[in-house]
Design a protein around this motif. Structure first.
Motif, mmCIF file in Angstrom:
data_model
loop_
_atom_site.group_PDB
_atom_site.id
_atom_site.type_symbol
_atom_site.label_atom_id
_atom_site.label_comp_id
_atom_site.label_asym_id
_atom_site.label_seq_id
_atom_site.Cartn_x
_atom_site.Cartn_y
_atom_site.Cartn_z
ATOM 1 N N UNK A 204 79.516 -20.813 82.889
ATOM 2 C CA UNK A 204 79.619 -21.238 84.280
ATOM 3 C C UNK A 204 78.498 -20.617 85.096
ATOM 4 N N UNK A 205 77.801 -21.428 85.866
ATOM 5 C CA UNK A 205 76.692 -20.948 86.686
ATOM 6 C C UNK A 205 77.026 -21.058 88.162
ATOM 7 N N UNK A 206 76.617 -20.052 88.932
ATOM 8 C CA UNK A 206 76.855 -20.021 90.371
ATOM 9 C C UNK A 206 75.564 -20.369 91.091
ATOM 10 N N UNK A 207 75.633 -21.380 91.948
ATOM 11 C CA UNK A 207 74.444 -21.833 92.678
ATOM 12 C C UNK A 207 74.135 -20.903 93.849
ATOM 13 N N UNK A 208 72.867 -20.760 94.139
ATOM 14 C CA UNK A 208 72.437 -20.063 95.349
ATOM 15 C C UNK A 208 72.502 -21.073 96.492
ATOM 16 N N UNK A 209 73.351 -20.841 97.484
ATOM 17 C CA UNK A 209 73.673 -21.880 98.481
ATOM 18 C C UNK A 209 72.619 -22.008 99.587
ATOM 19 N N UNK A 210 71.481 -22.567 99.241
ATOM 20 C CA UNK A 210 70.396 -22.722 100.203
ATOM 21 C C UNK A 210 70.620 -23.984 101.036
ATOM 22 N N UNK A 211 71.087 -23.815 102.282
ATOM 23 C CA UNK A 211 71.331 -24.956 103.153
ATOM 24 C C UNK A 211 70.039 -25.687 103.470
ATOM 25 N N UNK A 212 68.952 -24.934 103.644
ATOM 26 C CA UNK A 212 67.680 -25.581 103.968
ATOM 27 C C UNK A 212 67.242 -26.539 102.862
ATOM 28 N N UNK A 213 67.530 -26.173 101.614
ATOM 29 C CA UNK A 213 67.153 -27.039 100.491
ATOM 30 C C UNK A 213 67.976 -28.321 100.517
ATOM 31 N N UNK A 214 69.261 -28.200 100.828
ATOM 32 C CA UNK A 214 70.117 -29.384 100.907
ATOM 33 C C UNK A 214 69.658 -30.294 102.044
ATOM 34 N N UNK A 215 69.310 -29.698 103.181
ATOM 35 C CA UNK A 215 68.823 -30.501 104.310
ATOM 36 C C UNK A 215 67.544 -31.243 103.942
ATOM 37 N N UNK A 216 66.660 -30.545 103.256
ATOM 38 C CA UNK A 216 65.381 -31.158 102.876
ATOM 39 C C UNK A 216 65.602 -32.335 101.933
ATOM 40 N N UNK A 217 66.473 -32.135 100.938
ATOM 41 C CA UNK A 217 66.724 -33.199 99.965
ATOM 42 C C UNK A 217 67.441 -34.379 100.620
ATOM 43 N N UNK A 218 68.390 -34.075 101.532
ATOM 44 C CA UNK A 218 69.208 -35.123 102.139
ATOM 45 C C UNK A 218 68.483 -35.881 103.242
ATOM 46 N N UNK A 219 67.376 -35.327 103.742
ATOM 47 C CA UNK A 219 66.725 -35.891 104.924
ATOM 48 C C UNK A 219 66.301 -37.343 104.739
ATOM 49 N N UNK A 220 65.918 -37.725 103.524
ATOM 50 C CA UNK A 220 65.466 -39.093 103.322
ATOM 51 C C UNK A 220 66.498 -40.002 102.689
ATOM 52 N N UNK A 221 67.719 -39.536 102.561
ATOM 53 C CA UNK A 221 68.740 -40.318 101.855
ATOM 54 C C UNK A 221 69.520 -41.231 102.798
ATOM 55 N N UNK A 222 69.881 -40.700 103.951
ATOM 56 C CA UNK A 222 70.718 -41.463 104.870
ATOM 57 C C UNK A 222 72.176 -41.461 104.463
ATOM 58 N N UNK A 223 72.715 -40.259 104.234
ATOM 59 C CA UNK A 223 74.112 -40.149 103.798
ATOM 60 C C UNK A 223 75.070 -40.645 104.878
#
Length: 392
Positions: A67-86
């Protein structure tokens, strides 16, 4: 719809949560929706191109190296999601990436949904900092997280009522994870004979799941010791892996049933159907499941179920119809299991009822219910959400 799914566990890790995400994602895609997954990175997939999947840097836990624990980088999620239009975020954990998902939803001003998959207070022996938080504190933490979301999904009505009793005020809808009944009905009934040398005349009691403390398998071994005294050709097959495997192996030997308890280890998903189809009864001692998806898989293969009466099993197993629910100790569990083994007509009736129950919980039907909840939430139709919650 474009749906962002956040989970602290995802493939190649295997769990009920992962299976639930994959099942709903597949069915929602069939309905024309796009799913974008935000999950931990694992060495097995590092560097691979995975369309619609964003992996966070992560590290493995000392307690469970798989089991791996993710480093919760909100900025990375924002960057990835910015062009998706969720249109919506659906989180499957109240912890690392669950927090990121809800914060992203607030940043994008879109709804956040949370599926309450796990009785978190019952799994604290896996948490490195468990000693610093009480079970009561964990229940409060999870309830507070629910109230930060716009909609909560639970796998069963039992869990819905439980969390509402803990103070969850947001709409709660029970939507079990569905199964593909045809997959389990098509399993090879000679699988255990071919791969583990178990005679097809032997009575097989089957458990599928993680070999961990929370599954209450020491109880199952003691119950099987009672069964083995009366049913000389019965064996117990445990499918899965986990930290308690060695301890349980020695416990079986101490109980004098070591040669009649078979540990298969983890089996590939495509072969598990064969294990179900090779068995006579599914035995499930766990008291910590919110649904117990393996119960539905077993019923889809036509297996009667004998289970401890708790949470998920109370919702999934119809006592006396698809199997038996046990309120008491090992002697009751053994007695009810033996009653099915000794009565072919009862076994057949329960098998037929189990198949019908599994058909009711088919994956496509459950996905339509989830889609309806999503659309009501996006369209601001809160009356419909509350109505769906009341309908059960």
């Amino acid at each position: 719809m474009r749906i962002g799914v956040f989970s602290d566990s995802y493939r190649p890790y295997v769990s009920g949560v992962v299976l639930s995400i994959e099942t709903f994602s597949r069915e929602l895609a069939h309905l024309g929706h796009e799913i974008f997954v935000f999950a931990p990175e694992y060495p097995q997939v590092k560097g691979e191109r995975e369309p619609h999947i964003f992996r966070f840097p992560s590290f493995h836990t000392p307690i469970n190296p798989e089991f791996y624990i993710a480093l919760p980088f909100l900025w990375a999620a924002r960057k990835y999601a910015s062009g998706i239009g969720l249109d919506l975020v659906h989180v499957h954990s109240p912890f690392m990436l669950g927090q990121v998902g809800v914060n992203l939803a607030r940043y994008l001003n879109i709804p956040a949904v949370f599926t309450y998959h796990t009785l978190y207070d019952q799994y604290m022996h896996y948490a490195p900092l468990a000693g610093q938080i009480t079970k009561k504190g964990m229940v409060k933490y999870a309830s507070n997280f629910c109230n930060r979301c716009d909609l909560v999904i639970t796998p069963t009505e039992v869990i819905k009522e439980m969390i509402q009793g803990h103070g969850v005020k947001k709409p709660v809808i029970a939507i079990p994870t569905g199964v593909y009944p045809e997959r389990f009905q098509a399993g090879d009934p000679g699988f255990l004979n071919k791969n583990f040398g178990i005679s097809q005349d032997t009575k097989v009691l089957l458990f599928v799941g993680r070999i961990g403390k929370e599954k209450n398998l020491s109880f199952l071994l003691r119950a099987f010791a009672l069964i083995a005294e009366q049913e000389r050709d019965a064996v117990l097959v445990l499918v899965g892996s986990g930290p308690e495997e060695t301890v349980l192996h020695y416990s079986a030997m101490d109980l004098g049933i070591g040669e009649r308890v078979i540990f298969t280890g983890k089996l590939p998903p495509e072969t598990v159907a064969g294990a179900y189809r090779s068995a006579d009864i599914f035995v499930f001692p766990s008291v910590t499941e919110t649904q117990g998806l393996v119960l539905v898989e077993a019923m889809a293969a036509g297996l009667p179920v004998v289970a401890k009466a708790a949470y998920g099993s109370l919702a999934m197993v119809e006592d006396g119809i698809t199997g038996f629910l046990c309120q008491g100790e090992e002697d009751e569990f053994a007695e009810k299991t033996l009653s099915i083994l000794s009565d072919p007509e009862l076994k057949l009736r329960m098998s037929e009822s189990a198949l019908r129950k599994a058909e009711e919980l088919a994956a496509d039907k459950m996905a339509l219910r989830l889609e309806s909840a999503y659309l009501a939430l996006i369209n601001g139709n809160h009356d419909k959400l509350w109505q769906m919650g009341e309908e059960g």
